[in-house]
Write a protein that holds these residues in place. Structure first.
Motif, short mmCIF file in Angstrom:
data_model
loop_
_atom_site.label_atom_id
_atom_site.label_comp_id
_atom_site.label_asym_id
_atom_site.label_seq_id
_atom_site.Cartn_x
_atom_site.Cartn_y
_atom_site.Cartn_z
N GLY A 14 0.75 -0.95 -0.10
CA GLY A 14 -0.06 -0.08 0.18
C GLY A 14 0.91 1.18 -0.03
N SER A 15 1.99 1.34 0.54
CA SER A 15 3.01 2.25 0.35
C SER A 15 4.41 1.90 0.90
CB SER A 15 2.52 3.43 1.31
OG SER A 15 2.41 3.02 2.53
N TYR A 16 5.32 2.71 0.79
CA TYR A 16 6.67 2.39 0.90
C TYR A 16 7.20 3.86 1.60
CZ TYR A 16 11.76 1.65 0.35
OH TYR A 16 13.08 1.50 0.77
N LEU A 17 7.93 3.77 2.86
CA LEU A 17 8.41 5.01 3.50
C LEU A 17 9.91 5.03 3.67
CD1 LEU A 17 7.84 7.64 5.37
CD2 LEU A 17 7.90 5.79 7.03
N PHE A 18 10.57 6.02 3.09
CA PHE A 18 12.11 6.21 3.25
C PHE A 18 12.43 7.56 3.63
CE2 PHE A 18 11.61 7.43 -1.23
CZ PHE A 18 12.58 8.15 -1.35
N THR A 19 13.50 7.48 4.15
CA THR A 19 14.25 8.83 4.71
C THR A 19 15.41 9.36 4.01
OG1 THR A 19 13.57 8.54 6.98
CG2 THR A 19 15.39 10.20 6.75
N ALA A 20 15.34 10.45 3.48
CA ALA A 20 16.42 11.10 2.74
C ALA A 20 16.88 12.56 3.08
CB ALA A 20 15.94 11.25 1.12
N GLU A 21 18.04 12.71 2.68
CA GLU A 21 18.56 14.29 3.16
C GLU A 21 17.80 15.07 1.92
OE1 GLU A 21 22.57 16.69 2.66
OE2 GLU A 21 22.67 14.83 3.87
N GLY A 22 17.26 16.02 2.46
CA GLY A 22 16.31 16.81 1.53
C GLY A 22 17.29 18.05 0.87
N PRO A 23 16.48 18.99 0.12
CA PRO A 23 17.17 20.12 -0.49
C PRO A 23 17.82 20.96 0.41
CG PRO A 23 14.67 19.93 -1.17
CD PRO A 23 15.08 18.88 0.05
N HIS A 24 17.54 21.16 1.58
CA HIS A 24 18.07 21.94 2.65
C HIS A 24 19.19 21.28 3.75
CE1 HIS A 24 15.30 24.99 1.00
NE2 HIS A 24 14.20 24.22 1.39
N GLY A 25 19.46 20.07 3.21
CA GLY A 25 20.27 19.37 4.19
C GLY A 25 19.74 18.69 5.33
N ALA A 26 18.31 18.87 5.61
CA ALA A 26 17.62 18.12 6.80
C ALA A 26 17.14 16.93 6.42
CB ALA A 26 16.97 19.17 7.35
N PRO A 27 16.83 15.85 7.17
CA PRO A 27 16.10 14.62 6.88
C PRO A 27 14.81 14.96 6.46
CG PRO A 27 16.84 14.59 9.05
CD PRO A 27 17.55 15.88 8.57
N GLU A 28 14.32 14.23 5.65
CA GLU A 28 12.78 14.42 5.38
C GLU A 28 12.34 13.02 4.93
OE1 GLU A 28 11.36 17.28 2.46
OE2 GLU A 28 12.97 18.56 3.08
N GLU A 29 11.25 12.63 5.27
CA GLU A 29 10.66 11.55 5.12
C GLU A 29 9.75 11.43 3.66
OE1 GLU A 29 9.46 9.83 9.70
OE2 GLU A 29 8.12 10.46 8.27
N VAL A 30 9.92 10.54 3.01
CA VAL A 30 9.34 10.38 1.60
C VAL A 30 8.43 9.05 1.57
CG1 VAL A 30 9.55 10.21 -0.63
CG2 VAL A 30 11.26 11.70 0.51
N ILE A 31 7.19 9.09 0.97
CA ILE A 31 6.15 8.09 0.76
C ILE A 31 6.47 7.80 -0.76
CG2 ILE A 31 4.86 8.51 2.78
CD1 ILE A 31 2.77 9.89 1.07
N VAL A 32 6.19 6.57 -1.09
CA VAL A 32 5.65 6.23 -2.34
C VAL A 32 4.80 5.37 -2.30
CG1 VAL A 32 6.76 4.67 -4.19
CG2 VAL A 32 8.76 5.82 -2.58
N VAL A 33 3.83 5.91 -3.27
CA VAL A 33 2.40 5.27 -3.03
C VAL A 33 1.92 4.71 -4.44
CG1 VAL A 33 1.61 6.60 -1.34
CG2 VAL A 33 1.35 7.51 -3.80
N PRO A 34 1.09 3.74 -4.75
CA PRO A 34 0.88 3.19 -6.05
C PRO A 34 -0.14 4.37 -6.61
CG PRO A 34 -0.38 1.93 -4.06
CD PRO A 34 0.39 3.10 -3.48
N CYS A 35 0.09 4.25 -8.14
CA CYS A 35 -0.42 5.12 -8.83
C CYS A 35 -0.68 4.50 -10.23
CB CYS A 35 0.45 6.45 -9.09
SG CYS A 35 -0.20 7.53 -10.59
N GLY A 36 -2.01 4.08 -10.53
CA GLY A 36 -2.29 3.23 -11.69
C GLY A 36 -1.48 2.09 -11.59
N GLU A 37 -0.65 1.57 -12.69
CA GLU A 37 0.22 0.57 -12.66
C GLU A 37 1.60 0.67 -12.04
OE1 GLU A 37 -0.94 -2.69 -13.90
OE2 GLU A 37 -2.83 -1.75 -13.80
N GLY A 38 1.99 2.08 -11.99
CA GLY A 38 3.24 2.38 -11.34
C GLY A 38 3.07 3.22 -9.80
N VAL A 39 3.81 4.12 -9.69
CA VAL A 39 3.98 4.54 -8.25
C VAL A 39 4.41 6.23 -8.39
CG1 VAL A 39 4.81 2.44 -7.13
CG2 VAL A 39 6.33 3.91 -8.02
N GLU A 40 4.32 6.60 -7.52
CA GLU A 40 4.78 8.23 -7.25
C GLU A 40 5.24 8.43 -5.78
OE1 GLU A 40 4.78 10.57 -9.55
OE2 GLU A 40 3.99 9.67 -11.14
N ALA A 41 6.15 9.44 -5.89
CA ALA A 41 6.37 9.70 -4.44
C ALA A 41 6.33 11.35 -4.01
CB ALA A 41 8.06 9.51 -4.53
#
Length: 133
Positions: A14-41
């Protein structure tokens, strides 16, 4: 480019969660979710009050829409747009992905993969007093 997961896993879980260093150098959580046959984040935050969508239990979704757990605003999982509730008229900040042969990769130059899961998921126990008697 960093390999994240598979399209199949995102659809199955139903989703996937990961942490990345964001554009301002701080950690940010990102979700990947189903979109049609593919995914979006998307950033793991509602545009209204910075409420996390995935708090460790997966992203609440219904009929292709991400549900804000605080006020119930609905965001289109494919476009990130919201047309109702407190967040109406806003769009979630996107994170660029690529899909190749069913594998999902982080390709957004503004984000550097840190780890799977939420920001606090790699910090270990909050106390050192875990002794059992």
């Amino acid at each position: 480019m960093h390999q994240l997961t598979s399209v199949e896993r995102v659809h199955d879980d139903g989703s996937y969660l990961f942490t990345a260093e964001g554009p301002h150098g701080a950690p940010e959580e990102v979700i990947v979710v189903p979109c049609g046959e593919g995914v979006e984040a998307w950033r793991n935050r509602c545009t209204h009050e910075d409420q996390r969508f995935d708090t460790g239990q997966g992203v609440p979704m219904r009929d292709g829409e991400i549900i804000c757990p605080r006020h119930g605003s609905l965001f289109d999982a494919c476009e990130g747009d919201c047309d109702n509730g407190e967040a109406a008229g806003t769009t979630l900040p996107a994170v660029d992905l690529a899909e190749r042969h069913g594998t999902v990769f982080l390709v957004d130059d503004d984000y550097e993969f840190a780890h799977e899961g939420g920001i606090d998921d790699d910090e270990g126990p909050s106390s050192t007093s875990h002794l059992g008697l």
